[in-house]
Motif scaffolding. Structure first.
Motif, PDB file in Angstrom:
ATOM      1  N   GLY A 157       0.827  -1.170   0.071  1.00  0.00           N
ATOM      2  CA  GLY A 157      -0.133   0.125   0.219  1.00  0.00           C
ATOM      3  C   GLY A 157       0.851   1.263   0.112  1.00  0.00           C
ATOM      4  N   ILE A 158       1.858   1.105   0.924  1.00  0.00           N
ATOM      5  CA  ILE A 158       2.996   2.480   0.814  1.00  0.00           C
ATOM      6  C   ILE A 158       3.416   2.521  -0.506  1.00  0.00           C
ATOM      7  CG2 ILE A 158       4.972   3.418   1.872  1.00  0.00           C
ATOM      8  CD1 ILE A 158       4.066   1.799   4.516  1.00  0.00           C
ATOM      9  N   LEU A 159       3.847   1.668  -0.902  1.00  0.00           N
ATOM     10  CA  LEU A 159       4.677   1.494  -2.201  1.00  0.00           C
ATOM     11  C   LEU A 159       3.631   1.919  -3.330  1.00  0.00           C
ATOM     12  CD1 LEU A 159       6.869  -1.566  -2.385  1.00  0.00           C
ATOM     13  CD2 LEU A 159       7.626   0.905  -1.935  1.00  0.00           C
ATOM     14  N   ALA A 160       2.277   1.588  -3.644  1.00  0.00           N
ATOM     15  CA  ALA A 160       1.621   2.128  -4.420  1.00  0.00           C
ATOM     16  C   ALA A 160       1.220   3.530  -4.185  1.00  0.00           C
ATOM     17  CB  ALA A 160       0.199   1.425  -4.170  1.00  0.00           C
ATOM     18  N   ARG A 161       1.031   4.033  -2.792  1.00  0.00           N
ATOM     19  CA  ARG A 161       0.819   5.414  -2.847  1.00  0.00           C
ATOM     20  C   ARG A 161       2.174   6.305  -3.442  1.00  0.00           C
ATOM     21  NH1 ARG A 161      -3.793   6.689   0.244  1.00  0.00           N
ATOM     22  NH2 ARG A 161      -4.754   4.859   1.187  1.00  0.00           N
ATOM     23  N   ILE A 162       3.356   5.692  -2.994  1.00  0.00           N
ATOM     24  CA  ILE A 162       4.368   6.502  -3.518  1.00  0.00           C
ATOM     25  C   ILE A 162       4.578   6.662  -4.994  1.00  0.00           C
ATOM     26  CG2 ILE A 162       7.074   6.591  -3.646  1.00  0.00           C
ATOM     27  CD1 ILE A 162       6.927   5.469  -0.712  1.00  0.00           C
ATOM     28  N   PHE A 163       4.092   5.337  -5.723  1.00  0.00           N
ATOM     29  CA  PHE A 163       4.213   5.559  -7.241  1.00  0.00           C
ATOM     30  C   PHE A 163       2.949   6.059  -7.826  1.00  0.00           C
ATOM     31  CE2 PHE A 163       2.009   3.842 -10.887  1.00  0.00           C
ATOM     32  CZ  PHE A 163       3.237   3.747 -11.886  1.00  0.00           C
ATOM     33  N   LEU A 164       1.772   6.468  -7.167  1.00  0.00           N
ATOM     34  CA  LEU A 164       0.707   7.255  -7.446  1.00  0.00           C
ATOM     35  C   LEU A 164       1.281   8.947  -7.339  1.00  0.00           C
ATOM     36  CD1 LEU A 164      -2.529   5.582  -6.380  1.00  0.00           C
ATOM     37  CD2 LEU A 164      -1.858   6.029  -8.958  1.00  0.00           C
ATOM     38  N   MET A 165       1.843   9.046  -6.273  1.00  0.00           N
ATOM     39  CA  MET A 165       2.364  10.503  -6.105  1.00  0.00           C
ATOM     40  C   MET A 165       3.559  10.938  -7.178  1.00  0.00           C
ATOM     41  SD  MET A 165       5.156  12.208  -4.517  1.00  0.00           S
ATOM     42  CE  MET A 165       6.119  10.947  -3.356  1.00  0.00           C
ATOM     43  N   ILE A 166       4.361  10.052  -7.297  1.00  0.00           N
ATOM     44  CA  ILE A 166       5.311  10.419  -8.337  1.00  0.00           C
ATOM     45  C   ILE A 166       4.858  10.401  -9.611  1.00  0.00           C
ATOM     46  CG2 ILE A 166       7.459   9.522  -9.471  1.00  0.00           C
ATOM     47  CD1 ILE A 166       8.234   8.273  -6.908  1.00  0.00           C
ATOM     48  N   THR A 167       3.745   9.867  -9.926  1.00  0.00           N
ATOM     49  CA  THR A 167       3.057   9.771 -11.335  1.00  0.00           C
ATOM     50  C   THR A 167       2.377  10.966 -11.352  1.00  0.00           C
ATOM     51  OG1 THR A 167       2.901   7.429 -11.268  1.00  0.00           O
ATOM     52  CG2 THR A 167       1.477   8.542 -12.679  1.00  0.00           C
ATOM     53  N   PHE A 168       1.430  11.361 -10.400  1.00  0.00           N
ATOM     54  CA  PHE A 168       0.881  12.742 -10.323  1.00  0.00           C
ATOM     55  C   PHE A 168       2.017  13.875 -10.513  1.00  0.00           C
ATOM     56  CE2 PHE A 168      -2.549  10.713  -7.570  1.00  0.00           C
ATOM     57  CZ  PHE A 168      -3.496  10.623  -8.719  1.00  0.00           C
ATOM     58  N   LEU A 169       2.886  13.871  -9.882  1.00  0.00           N
ATOM     59  CA  LEU A 169       3.984  14.814  -9.673  1.00  0.00           C
ATOM     60  C   LEU A 169       4.563  14.936 -11.092  1.00  0.00           C
ATOM     61  CD1 LEU A 169       5.895  17.017  -8.686  1.00  0.00           C
ATOM     62  CD2 LEU A 169       6.940  15.198  -7.767  1.00  0.00           C
ATOM     63  N   PHE A 170       4.918  13.624 -11.839  1.00  0.00           N
ATOM     64  CA  PHE A 170       5.518  13.942 -13.093  1.00  0.00           C
ATOM     65  C   PHE A 170       4.620  14.529 -14.402  1.00  0.00           C
ATOM     66  CE2 PHE A 170       6.226  11.945 -17.289  1.00  0.00           C
ATOM     67  CZ  PHE A 170       7.742  12.100 -17.531  1.00  0.00           C
ATOM     68  N   TYR A 171       3.433  14.078 -14.236  1.00  0.00           N
ATOM     69  CA  TYR A 171       2.497  14.599 -15.364  1.00  0.00           C
ATOM     70  C   TYR A 171       2.172  16.301 -14.886  1.00  0.00           C
ATOM     71  CZ  TYR A 171       2.348  10.199 -17.602  1.00  0.00           C
ATOM     72  OH  TYR A 171       2.989   9.163 -18.346  1.00  0.00           O
ATOM     73  N   LEU A 172       2.003  16.595 -13.629  1.00  0.00           N
ATOM     74  CA  LEU A 172       1.656  18.103 -13.473  1.00  0.00           C
ATOM     75  C   LEU A 172       2.928  18.821 -13.822  1.00  0.00           C
ATOM     76  CD1 LEU A 172       0.187  17.592  -9.664  1.00  0.00           C
ATOM     77  CD2 LEU A 172      -0.773  18.451 -11.905  1.00  0.00           C
ATOM     78  N   LEU A 173       4.061  18.309 -13.707  1.00  0.00           N
ATOM     79  CA  LEU A 173       5.283  19.056 -14.182  1.00  0.00           C
ATOM     80  C   LEU A 173       5.262  19.435 -15.551  1.00  0.00           C
ATOM     81  CD1 LEU A 173       7.924  17.916 -11.445  1.00  0.00           C
ATOM     82  CD2 LEU A 173       6.949  20.176 -11.467  1.00  0.00           C
ATOM     83  N   ARG A 174       5.157  18.120 -16.178  1.00  0.00           N
ATOM     84  CA  ARG A 174       5.445  18.046 -17.500  1.00  0.00           C
ATOM     85  C   ARG A 174       4.260  18.744 -18.479  1.00  0.00           C
ATOM     86  NH1 ARG A 174       4.808  12.717 -21.211  1.00  0.00           N
ATOM     87  NH2 ARG A 174       2.686  13.403 -21.142  1.00  0.00           N
ATOM     88  N   ASP A 175       3.103  18.600 -17.895  1.00  0.00           N
ATOM     89  CA  ASP A 175       1.961  19.162 -18.818  1.00  0.00           C
ATOM     90  C   ASP A 175       1.005  20.060 -18.009  1.00  0.00           C
ATOM     91  OD1 ASP A 175       2.343  16.973 -20.692  1.00  0.00           O
ATOM     92  OD2 ASP A 175       1.154  15.576 -19.366  1.00  0.00           O
ATOM     93  N   ASP A 176       1.771  21.006 -17.268  1.00  0.00           N
ATOM     94  CA  ASP A 176       0.883  21.922 -16.598  1.00  0.00           C
ATOM     95  C   ASP A 176       0.636  23.083 -17.569  1.00  0.00           C
ATOM     96  OD1 ASP A 176       3.606  22.840 -16.903  1.00  0.00           O
ATOM     97  OD2 ASP A 176       3.536  24.058 -14.884  1.00  0.00           O
ATOM     98  N   SER A 177       1.650  23.459 -18.330  1.00  0.00           N
ATOM     99  CA  SER A 177       1.206  24.587 -19.291  1.00  0.00           C
ATOM    100  C   SER A 177       0.334  24.149 -20.330  1.00  0.00           C
ATOM    101  CB  SER A 177       2.316  24.836 -20.524  1.00  0.00           C
ATOM    102  OG  SER A 177       2.901  23.670 -20.899  1.00  0.00           O
ATOM    103  N   LYS A 178       0.063  22.640 -20.700  1.00  0.00           N
ATOM    104  CA  LYS A 178      -0.950  22.336 -21.564  1.00  0.00           C
ATOM    105  C   LYS A 178      -2.357  22.563 -20.633  1.00  0.00           C
ATOM    106  CE  LYS A 178       1.968  18.966 -24.196  1.00  0.00           C
ATOM    107  NZ  LYS A 178       2.136  17.638 -24.480  1.00  0.00           N
ATOM    108  N   LEU A 179      -2.294  22.188 -19.740  1.00  0.00           N
ATOM    109  CA  LEU A 179      -3.536  22.190 -18.849  1.00  0.00           C
ATOM    110  C   LEU A 179      -4.013  23.827 -18.773  1.00  0.00           C
ATOM    111  CD1 LEU A 179      -2.884  19.698 -15.837  1.00  0.00           C
ATOM    112  CD2 LEU A 179      -4.393  19.302 -17.833  1.00  0.00           C
ATOM    113  N   ARG A 180      -3.065  24.719 -18.491  1.00  0.00           N
ATOM    114  CA  ARG A 180      -3.379  26.030 -18.499  1.00  0.00           C
ATOM    115  C   ARG A 180      -3.976  26.464 -19.865  1.00  0.00           C
ATOM    116  NH1 ARG A 180      -0.527  29.044 -14.665  1.00  0.00           N
ATOM    117  NH2 ARG A 180       0.999  27.841 -13.223  1.00  0.00           N
ATOM    118  N   ARG A 181      -3.338  26.262 -20.913  1.00  0.00           N
ATOM    119  CA  ARG A 181      -3.813  26.532 -22.242  1.00  0.00           C
ATOM    120  C   ARG A 181      -5.596  25.967 -22.429  1.00  0.00           C
ATOM    121  NH1 ARG A 181       1.413  25.984 -23.972  1.00  0.00           N
ATOM    122  NH2 ARG A 181       0.885  23.847 -24.600  1.00  0.00           N
ATOM    123  N   TRP A 182      -5.702  24.805 -22.125  1.00  0.00           N
ATOM    124  CA  TRP A 182      -6.827  24.214 -22.370  1.00  0.00           C
ATOM    125  C   TRP A 182      -7.844  24.792 -21.307  1.00  0.00           C
ATOM    126  CZ3 TRP A 182      -9.363  21.760 -17.998  1.00  0.00           C
ATOM    127  CH2 TRP A 182     -10.690  20.999 -18.396  1.00  0.00           C
TER     128      TRP A 182
END
Length: 363
Positions: A157-182
């Motif tokens: 459960g802890i590893l799954a939450r860490i994986f989800l957190m890193i996944t959320f963070l990765f795509y927020l960092l990478r695609d935040d400008s696209k989300l803003r424009r959308w």
């Protein structure tokens, strides 16, 4: 008129579909709300570093990965290593003190696993007279694997939450400008709404970057203080792992109200117990407590926090209330949700409430 009703009906269908999708997504994320909020905190805290690297690295995937490797994984590694070190120290402390009874409850199983003594295992299985080996297996294996499966489930459960957190963070960092424009296109570039959300976004970045900076400042001050204490202390070192303790103190500053005291107070009590029960002099825990309170705790909390939060338009008292009340109301993830609610409330009060109130009064 019929066309209007037809169009309004189609809009209602699409709105209902969108609401159903939002409910489904919210239901899926509800159990992991704390993980998502922690990812949002890390996104705002690491976004300046990501943008700095993005100007030098052409590939956004590489930039996001480097940002996570530089900030997030070291924090997780420090916490994990500290947990293992604490367990090892606890085991040694129980072995060297009068609390051996607490340690002996697990010792037979641990020593059996370490020594891999098949004879002792066979003896344990056949110890009850009148019971077959099959009966012993039927009772012993579930009893042995029950705690193991519980531990494995917790670790997964802890590893799954860490994986989800890193996944959320990765795509927020990478695609935040696209989300803003959308979003800007979706609201037809509404100036009031876009400016409101941009102001909220800027203040959240300032607050959360300040928090991460305070973690670093507190860790550096603590490391320097404890290394100096070990250097000038007569008769040997006082703090066994000054750098590790300093990193944990830095991470402890994220906890509201208690802060880094959750780290240095238990360690100081540990030094006090060693002093009372062993040959260590009593001045060591006293010196540790005095330096921790006057230097390590005071400087980051009063000076560094005030300096770093001065860039934000939000009053520092409101931010601290957001941390404290958010944690009391929502649990541990209120540590990140509280400041978000405070920033939204302050900007709504400044930007949207006056015109709404004047309109209502005019009517």
């Amino acid at each position: 008129m019929c066309a209007f009703h037809e169009w309004d009906g189609r809009r209602s269908v699409w709105a209902g579909l969108g609401l159903a999708i939002a409910v489904a997504i919210g239901f899926a994320l509800y159990s992991y709300l704390g993980t998502l909020l922690f990812a949002i905190f890390l996104y705002y805290a690491t976004r300046p570093l990501y943008r700095l690297l993005d100007r030098r690295v052409a590939h956004p995937n590489v930039t996001a990965s480097i940002t996570i490797l530089l900030v997030v994984l070291p924090m997780l590694a420090v916490v994990g290593y500290a947990a293992l070190a604490a367990l090892r120290e606890l085991d040694q402390f129980l072995a060297a003190s009068d609390l051996e009874a607490y340690r002996s409850a697990l010792e037979p199983y641990l020593s059996m696993a370490r020594e891999r003594d098949v004879g002792r295992l066979r003896e344990a299985l056949a110890s009850d007279t009148g019971r077959s080996v099959t009966s012993a297996l039927q009772q012993g294996i579930p009893a042995a694997f029950g705690p193991l499966s519980s531990i494995a489930g917790s670790v997964f459960g802890i590893l799954a939450r860490i994986f989800l957190m890193i996944t959320f963070l990765f795509y927020l960092l990478r695609d935040d400008s696209k989300l803003r424009r959308w979003f800007s296109r979706s609201v037809d570039h509404d100036e009031d709404l876009v400016s409101f959300l941009e102001a909220v976004d800027d203040d959240l970045e300032t607050i959360f970057v300040g928090n991460l900076a305070i973690v670093g400042v507190a860790a550096v001050i603590a490391a320097g203080t404890y290394l100096a204490l070990n250097l000038f202390a007569p008769g040997g070192q006082v703090v066994a792992t000054p750098v590790l303790l300093a990193f944990l103190i830095g991470i402890g500053t994220l906890i509201p109200a208690v802060g880094m005291k959750i780290v240095y107070v238990p360690y100081g009590l540990y030094l006090l117990v060693l002093s009372l029960a062993g040959p260590a002099p009593l001045w060591q825990p006293i010196a540790f407590f005095l330096l921790s309170f006057t230097v390590v705790d005071t400087v980051p909390d009063f000076f560094a926090r005030s300096l770093l939060s001065a860039r934000s338009g939000i009053h520092m008292g409101l931010v601290l209330l957001g941390y404290f009340l958010g944690t009391l109301a929502f649990g541990w993830y209120g540590l990140f949700l509280g400041p978000i609610v405070v920033v939204l409330a302050v900007h709504f009060a400044h930007r949207r409430f006056p015109p709404l109130a004047s309109t209502l009064l005019a009517e």
